[in-house]
Design an enzyme around this catalytic site. Structure first.
Site, PDB file in Angstrom:
ATOM      1  N   ASP A  75      36.366  45.532  59.183  1.00 54.60           N
ATOM      2  CA  ASP A  75      36.741  46.252  57.974  1.00 54.60           C
ATOM      3  C   ASP A  75      38.216  45.984  57.733  1.00 54.60           C
ATOM      4  O   ASP A  75      39.074  46.430  58.497  1.00 54.60           O
ATOM      5  CB  ASP A  75      36.475  47.749  58.174  1.00 54.60           C
ATOM      6  CG  ASP A  75      36.787  48.571  56.931  1.00 54.60           C
ATOM      7  OD1 ASP A  75      37.419  48.030  55.997  1.00 54.60           O
ATOM      8  OD2 ASP A  75      36.414  49.758  56.912  1.00 54.60           O
ATOM      9  N   ASN A 102      39.776  36.290  50.396  1.00 55.56           N
ATOM     10  CA  ASN A 102      38.843  36.517  49.288  1.00 55.56           C
ATOM     11  C   ASN A 102      38.380  37.961  49.177  1.00 55.56           C
ATOM     12  O   ASN A 102      38.029  38.404  48.080  1.00 55.56           O
ATOM     13  CB  ASN A 102      37.624  35.598  49.461  1.00 55.56           C
ATOM     14  CG  ASN A 102      36.464  36.014  48.586  1.00 55.56           C
ATOM     15  OD1 ASN A 102      36.482  35.825  47.376  1.00 55.56           O
ATOM     16  ND2 ASN A 102      35.430  36.605  49.199  1.00 55.56           N
ATOM     17  N   TYR A 168      42.703  48.119  40.497  1.00 54.94           N
ATOM     18  CA  TYR A 168      42.360  46.712  40.737  1.00 54.94           C
ATOM     19  C   TYR A 168      43.425  45.800  40.144  1.00 54.94           C
ATOM     20  O   TYR A 168      43.909  44.869  40.800  1.00 54.94           O
ATOM     21  CB  TYR A 168      40.995  46.405  40.126  1.00 54.94           C
ATOM     22  CG  TYR A 168      40.506  44.995  40.410  1.00 54.94           C
ATOM     23  CD1 TYR A 168      40.086  44.633  41.684  1.00 54.94           C
ATOM     24  CD2 TYR A 168      40.456  44.030  39.394  1.00 54.94           C
ATOM     25  CE1 TYR A 168      39.631  43.345  41.946  1.00 54.94           C
ATOM     26  CE2 TYR A 168      40.012  42.752  39.651  1.00 54.94           C
ATOM     27  CZ  TYR A 168      39.601  42.410  40.925  1.00 54.94           C
ATOM     28  OH  TYR A 168      39.171  41.132  41.187  1.00 54.94           O
ATOM     29  N   LYS A 172      46.050  43.373  42.272  1.00 55.88           N
ATOM     30  CA  LYS A 172      46.054  41.919  42.091  1.00 55.88           C
ATOM     31  C   LYS A 172      47.421  41.419  41.618  1.00 55.88           C
ATOM     32  O   LYS A 172      47.857  40.329  41.998  1.00 55.88           O
ATOM     33  CB  LYS A 172      44.955  41.511  41.108  1.00 55.88           C
ATOM     34  CG  LYS A 172      43.540  41.622  41.666  1.00 55.88           C
ATOM     35  CD  LYS A 172      43.335  40.701  42.858  1.00 55.88           C
ATOM     36  CE  LYS A 172      41.880  40.711  43.340  1.00 55.88           C
ATOM     37  NZ  LYS A 172      41.648  39.807  44.486  1.00 55.88           N
TER      38      LYS A 172
END
Length: 247
Positions: A75, A102, A168, A172
């Protein structure tokens, strides 16, 4: 950057003998990249949370004639496990040629002012902090390679203001700066650090973000793996760039 049609052919062994770590490898883009890397001759280290999915992927890779992968159930939000991963790779291989960061979490979409703190922290932990810890864990291993390659998956939301993608998008955007800094700091070494924006791809994460959408209009994960191969090759010499995954 252009490639001949023959160099793009999957299975032409462009990564022969390269040791490659892929995170978030159990499904979607991560699984597709793992299978493509295996077809290109890489020795794989596959990390993901789901043991069963990793085992199924390894079975598929071996059925296609590749070597058994080293499976690492972990994890990435538990950052101490990332430190142990680097140590284990050193003890087994002594180096790492390619790392593909990824793994990612979308989190819940909605107004920033109403974002749950726990969800926000989880997205940051996986999308940003885990990649910082990954860099810290494998930097020496990449330097031990004659051509270390670090590849991270980003998204267009990092550069465009799209409402309701708060955690998110922020994670990023942070990842992109992190990777650019690492690229600049390793520019005079044998390491090349880059990002891939795969665009809209037919994945579970996309389906979560856009329920009810016709997924068939988007490319499958297997259709965006060429860019990952190009950036992993020892001959690829650019650094600090964002590469379009839809080549």
């Amino acid at each position: 950057m252009t490639d001949s049609s023959s160099s793009r052919r999957p299975g032409s062994r462009r990564l022969e003998g390269r040791i490659a770590l892929v995170t978030g490898a159990s499904r979607g883009i991560g699984a597709a990249v793992a299978r493509r890397y295996a077809a290109e001759g890489a020795q794989l280290i596959l990390a993901a949370r789901t043991v069963g999915a990793l085992e199924e992927l390894d079975d598929a890779i071996r059925a296609e004639g590749a070597e058994k992968a080293l499976l690492v159930p972990m994890d990435l939000s538990k950052h101490d496990q990332i430190d142990l991963l680097g140590r284990s790779i050193y003890e087994r291989y002594g180096r790492l040629d390619v790392v593909v960061g990824n793994a990612g979490q979308l989190g819940a979409l909605g107004p920033i002012a109403y974002s749950a703190t726990k969800m926000w922290n989880t997205v940051m932990d996986v999308n940003l902090t885990a990649n910082y810890r990954l860099i810290r864990s494998v930097d020496a291993l990449l330097r031990a390679s004659d051509s270390g390659r670090a590849i991270f998956v980003t998204s267009g939301v990092a550069r465009a203001t799209i409402p309701y993608f708060g955690p998110y998008a922020v994670s990023k955007a942070g990842l992109e700066m992190l990777v650019k800094l690492y690229a600049a700091e390793t520019e005079k070494t044998n390491i090349r650090v880059n990002m891939i924006d795969p665009g809209i791809v037919r994945t579970k994460m996309r389906a979560l973000g856009f329920p009810g959408e016709d997924a068939s209009q988007h490319p499958a994960p297997e259709e965006v793996t060429e860019a990952f191969v190009r950036l992993a090759e020892p001959t690829f010499d650019e650094t600090g760039t964002i590469v379009d995954g839809r080549v």
